[in-house]
Design an enzyme around this catalytic site. Sequence first.
Site, PDB file in Angstrom:
ATOM      1  N   GLU A 135       0.753  -1.294  -0.002  1.00  7.47           N
ATOM      2  CA  GLU A 135       0.206  -0.239  -0.168  1.00  7.47           C
ATOM      3  C   GLU A 135       0.900   1.154   0.194  1.00  7.47           C
ATOM      4  O   GLU A 135       1.013   2.072   0.937  1.00  7.47           O
ATOM      5  CB  GLU A 135      -0.999  -0.059   1.140  1.00  7.47           C
ATOM      6  CG  GLU A 135      -1.847  -1.282   1.197  1.00  7.47           C
ATOM      7  CD  GLU A 135      -2.962  -0.802   1.911  1.00  7.47           C
ATOM      8  OE1 GLU A 135      -4.192  -1.669   1.969  1.00  7.47           O
ATOM      9  OE2 GLU A 135      -3.103  -0.280   3.163  1.00  7.47           O
ATOM     10  N   GLU A 142      -5.575  -8.351  -0.942  1.00  5.79           N
ATOM     11  CA  GLU A 142      -6.008  -8.083  -0.069  1.00  5.79           C
ATOM     12  C   GLU A 142      -7.606  -7.816  -0.395  1.00  5.79           C
ATOM     13  O   GLU A 142      -7.841  -6.931  -1.011  1.00  5.79           O
ATOM     14  CB  GLU A 142      -5.557  -7.075   0.649  1.00  5.79           C
ATOM     15  CG  GLU A 142      -4.130  -7.371   1.836  1.00  5.79           C
ATOM     16  CD  GLU A 142      -3.717  -6.119   2.678  1.00  5.79           C
ATOM     17  OE1 GLU A 142      -4.838  -5.321   3.241  1.00  5.79           O
ATOM     18  OE2 GLU A 142      -2.536  -5.645   2.637  1.00  5.79           O
TER      19      GLU A 142
HETATM   20  C1  BG6 Z   1      -4.588  -2.845   4.752  1.00  8.46           C
HETATM   21  C2  BG6 Z   1      -3.259  -3.137   5.228  1.00  8.46           C
HETATM   22  O1  BG6 Z   1      -4.538  -1.418   4.796  1.00  8.46           O
HETATM   23  O2  BG6 Z   1      -5.830  -3.288   5.386  1.00  8.46           O
HETATM   24  C3  BG6 Z   1      -3.302  -4.469   6.222  1.00  8.46           C
HETATM   25  O3  BG6 Z   1      -2.392  -3.584   4.384  1.00  8.46           O
HETATM   26  C4  BG6 Z   1      -4.531  -4.309   7.345  1.00  8.46           C
HETATM   27  O4  BG6 Z   1      -2.065  -4.546   6.888  1.00  8.46           O
HETATM   28  C5  BG6 Z   1      -5.696  -4.401   6.097  1.00  8.46           C
HETATM   29  O5  BG6 Z   1      -4.242  -5.014   8.284  1.00  8.46           O
HETATM   30  C6  BG6 Z   1      -6.862  -4.355   7.059  1.00  8.46           C
HETATM   31  O6  BG6 Z   1      -7.090  -3.220   7.848  1.00  8.46           O
HETATM   32  P1  BG6 Z   1      -7.494  -3.349   9.322  1.00  8.46           P
HETATM   33  O7  BG6 Z   1      -7.227  -1.878   9.772  1.00  8.46           O
HETATM   34  O8  BG6 Z   1      -8.768  -3.702   9.305  1.00  8.46           O
HETATM   35  O9  BG6 Z   1      -6.469  -4.289  10.114  1.00  8.46           O
END
Ligand code: BG6
Length: 476
Positions: free
Chosen positions: A182, A374
Amino acid sequence: MSKSGLPEGFLWGGATAANQCEGGYSEGGRGLANVDVIPRGEDRFPVMLGKKKMFELDEEHYFPALEAIDMYHRYKEDIALFGEMGFKTYRLSIAWSRIFPKGDESEPNEEGLQFYENIFKECKKHGIEPLVTITHFDCPMHLITEYGGWKNRKLIGFYENLCRVLFTRYKDLVKYWLTFNEINMIMHLPFLGAGLYFEDGENEEAVKYLAAHHELVASAAATKIAHEINPDFKIGCMLAAGNTYAKTCNPEDIWKSMEKDRENYFFIDVQARGEYPSYALKELERKNIDIGITEEDKQLLKEHTVDFISFSYYSSRLTSAEPEEEQTEGNVFATLRNPYLQASEWGWQIDPLGLRITMNAIYDRYQKPLFIVENGLGAVDIPDENGNIEDDYRIDYLKAHLKAMKDAVNIDGVDLWGYTSWGCIDLVSASTGEMKKRYGFIYVDKDNEGNGTLKRTKKKSFEWYKEVIATNGANL
Ligand code: BG6
């Protein structure tokens, strides 16, 4: 092509990050990093924003990354579970300070290198192809205290050393690499994204753009080194994606949404097309920000663009030209509430079609293969009296997103290499530091305060995802 329309060999799997799952923060010669000193609780955001200085551990705060889910000691069990689900790939990240504890040494730490070698070999044992993020928000603390993090151009050289060591050592074990997780996060959470801390009166925006330039040059340098060491390596960039909708058809709103998207595309424009887009150069000029682009930088960026584009997708975004519009809470990226969408318990709006829209927008713009690295639902899971977790809400979320993903491939013709759902095993939340915000197919017994046995339990979604993979996405 299989029944689902997805190509044979489609890379199904799950994703994690070192700082959110490994723990073992002081073991194996590992050095302290920015991600270790980010506490849970009210100081978390000020620290991640670079507003509150936190350069060491203390007694007053709870630091969830120190133990996380202890994957450092339990990776064999966890990878076996991924293997049982049929993962074709597992996305994980390297903790930079395991390899170079301070960041600026000339020789790497063998114990750290051996740790990841063991992990990659364990993956291979289960037929899993590793997908490695070189840095997922990590920066060795010494590089922050001594050099000021990524605002210092010297970080490019230290990062190159890291990459050269990793690419050489894992030449035959890893094929897919992502340079920075990211990369656009630097503009939103600069201490987390790039180890940036701001002194009073400093021009924060200028510092962030300068650091971003250093990361972009480092990413191109890594791509160059990678292809020299192994021409079969595939190097990707990684964007926190999600298209921005305009609140109304008022052209002012449309313009605003285009500007918002450009704030993110700017990074990928450089990494995928090899040069700064004119709108960004103009903007920097207007703001009188000098990021010190050299002729060598330009050449490096131009000649070493990425092989594929990976991204995270959790939600679309909504914007309006009216400044007083109310923003939703809980999102790192500012967005308005979209009345057509439901939201998660943490206020993240749920928009499966937004994934198809985002995939098409990125593919239209760059014409390079995509990888969704993701996606997922952060939710509270409550085990029933028998310890089972019936996470139908998670299955529903993923099903809808996978359907949209298949439409983008089958109907729109987007070239997609794979899909790794976020937090395939419960881990520490990046934004909140909580354990309660769970994404996994595998439950981990640990609470927000750090109590629990760390026992792993399969959720209902475990069997569901196994079937999805077994049928290459035909049975959702
Ligand atoms: C992304 C990141 O922003 O979202 C992860 O690459 C992160 O590291 C994921 O965990 C989900 O966000 P969160 O805040 O729910 O853990």
